[in-house]
Design an enzyme around this catalytic site. Structure first.
Site, PDB file in Angstrom:
ATOM      1  N   CYS A 106     -12.016  24.684 -33.916  1.00  0.00           N
ATOM      2  CA  CYS A 106     -10.602  24.453 -34.231  1.00  0.00           C
ATOM      3  C   CYS A 106      -9.855  25.773 -34.374  1.00  0.00           C
ATOM      4  O   CYS A 106     -10.294  26.663 -35.102  1.00  0.00           O
ATOM      5  CB  CYS A 106     -10.493  23.654 -35.530  1.00  0.00           C
ATOM      6  SG  CYS A 106      -8.809  23.533 -36.138  1.00  0.00           S
ATOM      7  N   CYS A 117      -8.636  26.223 -38.260  1.00  0.00           N
ATOM      8  CA  CYS A 117      -9.557  26.321 -39.399  1.00  0.00           C
ATOM      9  C   CYS A 117      -9.669  27.775 -39.875  1.00  0.00           C
ATOM     10  O   CYS A 117      -9.517  28.711 -39.091  1.00  0.00           O
ATOM     11  CB  CYS A 117     -10.940  25.780 -39.010  1.00  0.00           C
ATOM     12  SG  CYS A 117     -11.103  23.988 -39.195  1.00  0.00           S
ATOM     13  N   HIS A 153     -10.175  20.712 -42.366  1.00  0.00           N
ATOM     14  CA  HIS A 153      -9.890  20.182 -41.043  1.00  0.00           C
ATOM     15  C   HIS A 153      -9.705  18.663 -41.053  1.00  0.00           C
ATOM     16  O   HIS A 153      -9.023  18.095 -40.209  1.00  0.00           O
ATOM     17  CB  HIS A 153     -11.059  20.564 -40.117  1.00  0.00           C
ATOM     18  CG  HIS A 153     -10.861  20.189 -38.692  1.00  0.00           C
ATOM     19  ND1 HIS A 153     -10.072  20.915 -37.830  1.00  0.00           N
ATOM     20  CD2 HIS A 153     -11.345  19.139 -37.968  1.00  0.00           C
ATOM     21  CE1 HIS A 153     -10.094  20.340 -36.635  1.00  0.00           C
ATOM     22  NE2 HIS A 153     -10.845  19.265 -36.700  1.00  0.00           N
ATOM     23  N   ASN A 167       4.304  16.832 -36.264  1.00  0.00           N
ATOM     24  CA  ASN A 167       3.883  15.804 -35.313  1.00  0.00           C
ATOM     25  C   ASN A 167       2.498  15.423 -35.726  1.00  0.00           C
ATOM     26  O   ASN A 167       1.604  16.275 -35.691  1.00  0.00           O
ATOM     27  CB  ASN A 167       3.749  16.393 -33.904  1.00  0.00           C
ATOM     28  CG  ASN A 167       5.057  16.412 -33.185  1.00  0.00           C
ATOM     29  OD1 ASN A 167       5.902  15.555 -33.381  1.00  0.00           O
ATOM     30  ND2 ASN A 167       5.210  17.406 -32.334  1.00  0.00           N
ATOM     31  N   SER A 217      -1.507  18.436 -30.933  1.00  0.00           N
ATOM     32  CA  SER A 217      -2.538  19.048 -30.099  1.00  0.00           C
ATOM     33  C   SER A 217      -3.858  19.221 -30.832  1.00  0.00           C
ATOM     34  O   SER A 217      -4.861  19.553 -30.230  1.00  0.00           O
ATOM     35  CB  SER A 217      -2.043  20.414 -29.618  1.00  0.00           C
ATOM     36  OG  SER A 217      -1.738  21.237 -30.733  1.00  0.00           O
ATOM     37  N   HIS A 261      -6.253  19.061 -37.078  1.00  0.00           N
ATOM     38  CA  HIS A 261      -6.168  19.863 -38.301  1.00  0.00           C
ATOM     39  C   HIS A 261      -4.744  19.708 -38.867  1.00  0.00           C
ATOM     40  O   HIS A 261      -3.777  19.879 -38.128  1.00  0.00           O
ATOM     41  CB  HIS A 261      -6.462  21.339 -37.992  1.00  0.00           C
ATOM     42  CG  HIS A 261      -6.716  22.149 -39.219  1.00  0.00           C
ATOM     43  ND1 HIS A 261      -7.941  22.679 -39.530  1.00  0.00           N
ATOM     44  CD2 HIS A 261      -5.895  22.472 -40.246  1.00  0.00           C
ATOM     45  CE1 HIS A 261      -7.859  23.308 -40.689  1.00  0.00           C
ATOM     46  NE2 HIS A 261      -6.619  23.191 -41.142  1.00  0.00           N
ATOM     47  N   HIS A 282      -1.268  20.099 -39.840  1.00  0.00           N
ATOM     48  CA  HIS A 282      -0.335  21.215 -39.649  1.00  0.00           C
ATOM     49  C   HIS A 282       1.038  20.713 -39.270  1.00  0.00           C
ATOM     50  O   HIS A 282       1.207  19.601 -38.778  1.00  0.00           O
ATOM     51  CB  HIS A 282      -0.844  22.152 -38.550  1.00  0.00           C
ATOM     52  CG  HIS A 282      -0.808  21.539 -37.182  1.00  0.00           C
ATOM     53  ND1 HIS A 282      -1.739  20.638 -36.747  1.00  0.00           N
ATOM     54  CD2 HIS A 282       0.082  21.671 -36.156  1.00  0.00           C
ATOM     55  CE1 HIS A 282      -1.457  20.255 -35.512  1.00  0.00           C
ATOM     56  NE2 HIS A 282      -0.344  20.860 -35.127  1.00  0.00           N
ATOM     57  N   GLN A 313       5.184  22.455 -38.060  1.00  0.00           N
ATOM     58  CA  GLN A 313       5.795  23.589 -37.382  1.00  0.00           C
ATOM     59  C   GLN A 313       7.182  23.871 -37.952  1.00  0.00           C
ATOM     60  O   GLN A 313       7.774  23.021 -38.614  1.00  0.00           O
ATOM     61  CB  GLN A 313       5.949  23.297 -35.886  1.00  0.00           C
ATOM     62  CG  GLN A 313       4.640  23.050 -35.160  1.00  0.00           C
ATOM     63  CD  GLN A 313       4.847  23.070 -33.647  1.00  0.00           C
ATOM     64  OE1 GLN A 313       5.510  23.956 -33.111  1.00  0.00           O
ATOM     65  NE2 GLN A 313       4.284  22.087 -32.964  1.00  0.00           N
TER      66      GLN A 313
HETATM   67  P1  H2U Z   1       1.344  20.533 -32.279  1.00  0.00           P
HETATM   68  O1  H2U Z   1      -0.055  20.071 -32.507  1.00  0.00           O
HETATM   69  O2  H2U Z   1       2.331  19.903 -33.220  1.00  0.00           O
HETATM   70  O3  H2U Z   1       1.744  20.414 -30.844  1.00  0.00           O
HETATM   71  O4  H2U Z   1       1.428  22.081 -32.654  1.00  0.00           O
HETATM   72  C1  H2U Z   1       0.413  23.012 -32.522  1.00  0.00           C
HETATM   73  C2  H2U Z   1       1.069  24.332 -32.243  1.00  0.00           C
HETATM   74  O5  H2U Z   1       0.118  25.366 -32.435  1.00  0.00           O
HETATM   75  C3  H2U Z   1       1.586  24.448 -30.826  1.00  0.00           C
HETATM   76  O6  H2U Z   1       2.971  24.723 -30.864  1.00  0.00           O
HETATM   77  C4  H2U Z   1       0.332  26.373 -31.486  1.00  0.00           C
HETATM   78  C5  H2U Z   1       0.818  25.645 -30.244  1.00  0.00           C
HETATM   79  O7  H2U Z   1       1.659  26.479 -29.493  1.00  0.00           O
HETATM   80  N1  H2U Z   1      -0.901  27.114 -31.303  1.00  0.00           N
HETATM   81  C6  H2U Z   1      -0.963  28.442 -31.660  1.00  0.00           C
HETATM   82  O8  H2U Z   1       0.051  29.003 -32.076  1.00  0.00           O
HETATM   83  N2  H2U Z   1      -2.143  29.116 -31.556  1.00  0.00           N
HETATM   84  C7  H2U Z   1      -3.290  28.576 -31.073  1.00  0.00           C
HETATM   85  O9  H2U Z   1      -4.323  29.204 -31.041  1.00  0.00           O
HETATM   86  C8  H2U Z   1      -3.285  27.200 -30.543  1.00  0.00           C
HETATM   87  C9  H2U Z   1      -2.042  26.399 -30.780  1.00  0.00           C
HETATM   88 ZN    ZN Z   2      -9.515  22.847 -38.258  1.00  0.00          ZN
END
Ligand code: H2U
Ligand code: ZN
Length: 342
Positions: free
Chosen positions: A46, A49, A111, A151, A159, A162, A164, A166
């Site tokens: 992840c 993490c 996580h 989201n 995505s 974990h 999170h 934004q």
């Molecule tokens: P979502 O799961 O809400 O899409 O947001 C995850 C965000 O994390 C996504 O905008 C960022 C992606 O650009 N990200 C990082 O900044 N670093 C990473 O190593 C992977 C994902």
């Molecule tokens: Zn994680």
């Protein structure tokens, strides 16, 4: 009203079609698979993490509470000297430079937990971080709006499981905020009080759409809800920015987030997906007396952990529509336990 009718959303000046007579129609559409429910407390793969390497190569610290970092794949970049703001003079081909900051906030080092499973005291830390970030980014000359959001769930396009959220903070006001700013200013000018303060007081009086309340917040399924189990969290006091919440109000917001997300998880006994966001006054130096802080929850699920509502057809081309009434949705949410299902 049990017949088709439309309801007005005074916050954005748009209508929603309500068709309560349709709620019992047979369903032969898609059945989605519930997402896998067991996750490890730590996942070496992840990128959120503690102690792991992110996609950019940056290392996460061994954080214990909440982690904030600049998004490695930001949708916005800081203003640069070569940003072209001139655009095209033709009225049908308008464009302008946009700039800003995108950050990721890990709600917990764990996580496998979501807001619904975090202790309220930990959610309070998340609220504090939101407030700090809003104050810090909002103070910048090149930022007029700080959008905090989450989201949650694969269904909403998250995505990574974990926990999170934004932050995207921009030079210009985004569309939804332009609408809400205009509508709240116009309401104040006409009625002499902030739209959402009047609305919260009236919903508390009417009760039928209230899901729960605490000392400083009330949770309602708004009269004009579009998503089946959409909710709105409203402060009881007039507050324009999240950083203006007092300590007791921040505790109350953490309590409300916990209680709402637990009820959501209990609705279909699943980790309930949604998009949620904090809406607050622009950070553009103006007073915005009509603005009231609030949080929107937009969950896609309709009738089970796998059957979702789609915004397609008439909704995409004409206007949003719902079958279940907001009052029925509020009744369903109100009846649920505040102990998360095991
Ligand atoms: P979502 O799961 O809400 O899409 O947001 C995850 C965000 O994390 C996504 O905008 C960022 C992606 O650009 N990200 C990082 O900044 N670093 C990473 O190593 C992977 C994902
Ligand atoms: Zn994680």
């Amino acid at each position: 009203m049990h017949l088709p009718h439309r309801r007005y959303n005074p916050l954005i000046g748009e209508w929603v079609l309500v068709s309560p007579q349709r709620a019992t129609r047979p369903w032969l559409g898609a059945v989605e698979r519930p997402p896998a429910s067991t996750r490890p407390a730590y996942d070496p793969q992840c990128y959120l993490c503690p102690g792991n390497r992110r996609a950019s190569g940056a290392m996460n610290p061994h954080y214990e509470e909440v982690l904030v970092f600049d998004n490695d794949f930001p949708a916005l970049l800081p203003i640069s000297s070569d940003s072209d703001t001139s655009g095209d003079a033709h009225p049908l081909f308008r464009q302008e430079a946009e700039s800003g900051v995108c950050r990721v906030i890990c709600f917990s080092p764990r996580h496998d937990l979501t807001l619904a499973e975090l202790p309220t005291a930990h959610i309070r830390r998340v609220v504090d971080v939101w407030a700090e970030q809003s104050a810090q980014l909002g103070a910048r000359e090149d930022i007029t709006y700080v959008q905090i959001f989450e989201n949650k769930g694969e269904m909403m396009g998250a995505s990574n499981p974990h926990p999170h959220g934004q932050i995207w903070a921009t030079r210009h006001l985004p569309n939804e905020i332009v609408k809400e700013t205009h509508m709240q200013a116009a309401y104040l000018a006409t009625h002499g009080e902030p739209l959402l303060c009047a609305y919260a007081a009236e919903e508390l009086r009417r009760e039928e759409r209230v899901v729960f309340e605490n000392g400083a917040f009330v949770c309602v399924v708004p009269f004009w809800a579009v998503w089946p189990f959409e909710t709105l969290l409203l402060p009881k006091r007039h507050v324009r920015h999240i950083e203006a919440l007092l300590p007791a109000e921040r505790d109350a917001l953490a309590d409300a987030l916990k209680r709402l997300t637990v009820r959501y998880d209990n609705l279909f006994e699943t980790s309930f997906p949604y998009s949620m966001g904090v809406h607050q006054a622009p950070h553009d130096g103006q007073a915005h007396e009509g603005w009231q802080l609030h949080l929107h929850f937009y969950p896609p699920l309709l009738r089970s952990a796998t059957v979702r509502k789609f915004m397609v057809g008439y909704e995409l081309l004409a206007q949003p529509q719902r079958d279940l009434t907001p009052e029925q949705a509020a009744q369903r949410l109100r009846a649920l336990s505040e102990q998360r299902f095991a």
